[in-house]
Design an enzyme around this catalytic site. Sequence first.
Site, mmCIF file in Angstrom:
data_model
loop_
_atom_site.group_PDB
_atom_site.id
_atom_site.type_symbol
_atom_site.label_atom_id
_atom_site.label_comp_id
_atom_site.label_asym_id
_atom_site.label_seq_id
_atom_site.Cartn_x
_atom_site.Cartn_y
_atom_site.Cartn_z
ATOM 1 N N THR A 210 0.868 -1.182 -0.166
ATOM 2 C CA THR A 210 0.045 -0.009 -0.011
ATOM 3 C C THR A 210 0.755 1.263 0.026
ATOM 4 O OG1 THR A 210 -1.845 1.045 1.067
ATOM 5 C CG2 THR A 210 -0.476 -0.083 2.511
ATOM 6 N N ASN A 211 0.398 2.289 0.197
ATOM 7 C CA ASN A 211 1.070 3.713 0.277
ATOM 8 C C ASN A 211 0.617 4.673 1.311
ATOM 9 O OD1 ASN A 211 -1.046 5.531 -0.884
ATOM 10 N ND2 ASN A 211 -0.732 3.986 -2.610
ATOM 11 N N PRO A 212 1.167 5.653 1.737
ATOM 12 C CA PRO A 212 0.862 6.433 2.938
ATOM 13 C C PRO A 212 -0.630 7.348 2.559
ATOM 14 C CG PRO A 212 2.823 7.144 2.154
ATOM 15 C CD PRO A 212 2.376 6.255 1.069
ATOM 16 N N SER A 213 -1.113 7.304 1.433
ATOM 17 C CA SER A 213 -2.341 8.208 1.189
ATOM 18 C C SER A 213 -3.316 8.235 2.350
ATOM 19 C CB SER A 213 -2.809 7.831 -0.189
ATOM 20 O OG SER A 213 -4.136 8.560 -0.007
ATOM 21 N N ALA A 277 -4.672 7.139 -4.618
ATOM 22 C CA ALA A 277 -3.507 6.956 -4.609
ATOM 23 C C ALA A 277 -3.473 5.417 -5.041
ATOM 24 C CB ALA A 277 -2.548 7.041 -3.673
#
Length: 411
Positions: A210-213, A277
């Site tokens: 995943t990502n920090p969005s 994102a």
Amino acid sequence: MPGSRVLLVVTGSVAAYKACEVLRRLQDRGVEVRVAMTKNAGKFVSPLTFAALSGHRVLVNSFDDERPERIPHVRWAEESDTFCVVPASADFIAKMALGIADDFPSTLHLAFDGPVLVAPAMEDQMWQHPAVQENVDKLRARGVAIVQPTIGPLASGRHGPGRLAEPLNVVDAIMEVLIMEPAKRPLAGMQVLVSAGPTREHFDPVRVLTNPSTGRMGYAVAEAAVRLGADVVLVSGPTQVAEPFEVEIIRVTNAEEMRCEMLAHAALADVVVMAAAVSDFRPVAPVPEKLKKAAGDTMSWKVERTPDILEELRQLRGNRTLVGFAAETSNLEARSREKLDRKGCDLIVANLVGTGGTGFEVETNEVVILDRLGGNVTAGPALKADIATSILDAILEFRQRLGIASPEKAG
Ligand code: C5P
């Protein structure tokens, strides 16, 4: 209207405590309230009470020492949809009638160019005094909505006209003023589809790519679109952001689910904003059971590209305006212009990430909005809510340039 912003001015009257109830009931209807108070109002109810209830700073003085770079009466006036004085003292009504600006609330009144509402509260002799009645008539002639005070017990113990209207009646009157302001609802009749947040691509039930969005930017766009009159569907990856009022939220986890929901809802949309994102990769072979740790120190996973949702949306035909986001770590404008062309969208909202203060996991953002007709607007540094308004302004302007001014269904 949900998402609208009301500027509530509280002036010196025993009825000041009833403004707390008005504030709360407006919030129940999805309205954001900011409070400004006269010094005398603060003798009846503490500014702290209104700060706690509204979740915003309460301004009493015109000098804003926290953000001296911007003049607060101008900023607050620009950011509000209506200016409401509850309760309105005889003194404040007189200042409004004459255009006197000698404190923060009265200065704000002159800086505000939208609809104004006044709910008077005072003793009966004061209310009936010709000076007060003349001032109220002056305001009425100027288009100010007056919420007529009622007859009943007054602070002095007397009985007569001058009692603040019931809080719920004041709230209804404010909502009416908000609904009657079509100029501030340029997206009325339009369907806006927004995606927000990260996606999670599972390796196994407990491990994800995943990502920090945080989703805040997309949520802010959805909220601003509602405030400007649109019907909004928000397809959201996993986030902790409070759900905006009057937005249909569809929760998804991974890119494939987001793809299905976006394609399903795009048909009716006039504007599609891909603020999510989306994870670019996903594990090729996720497993249904939690994996045991590997024997060695390293582990290899095969990942594949996720479907490019923006690209698939582009392939749907119609007058729909397609907006993408670009997060870059350098060469912002050149790379974003290239992405705009490659992805074939109408507008790209480009922001630098990894520079602190902008991008992921922060409240503020600074963006460049590029469109395929060569338009180029910068917005921020500002709160994501304000950036969202700039994005929607840019979309509307782009559609106007293309001659798609009125709401049209994409075919
Ligand atoms: O190419 P890049 O991932 O930087 O493009 C970002 C834009 O593309 C964003 O609007 C994002 O929501 C969208 N996107 C997408 N599907 C993907 C990856 C990104 O729609 N799989």
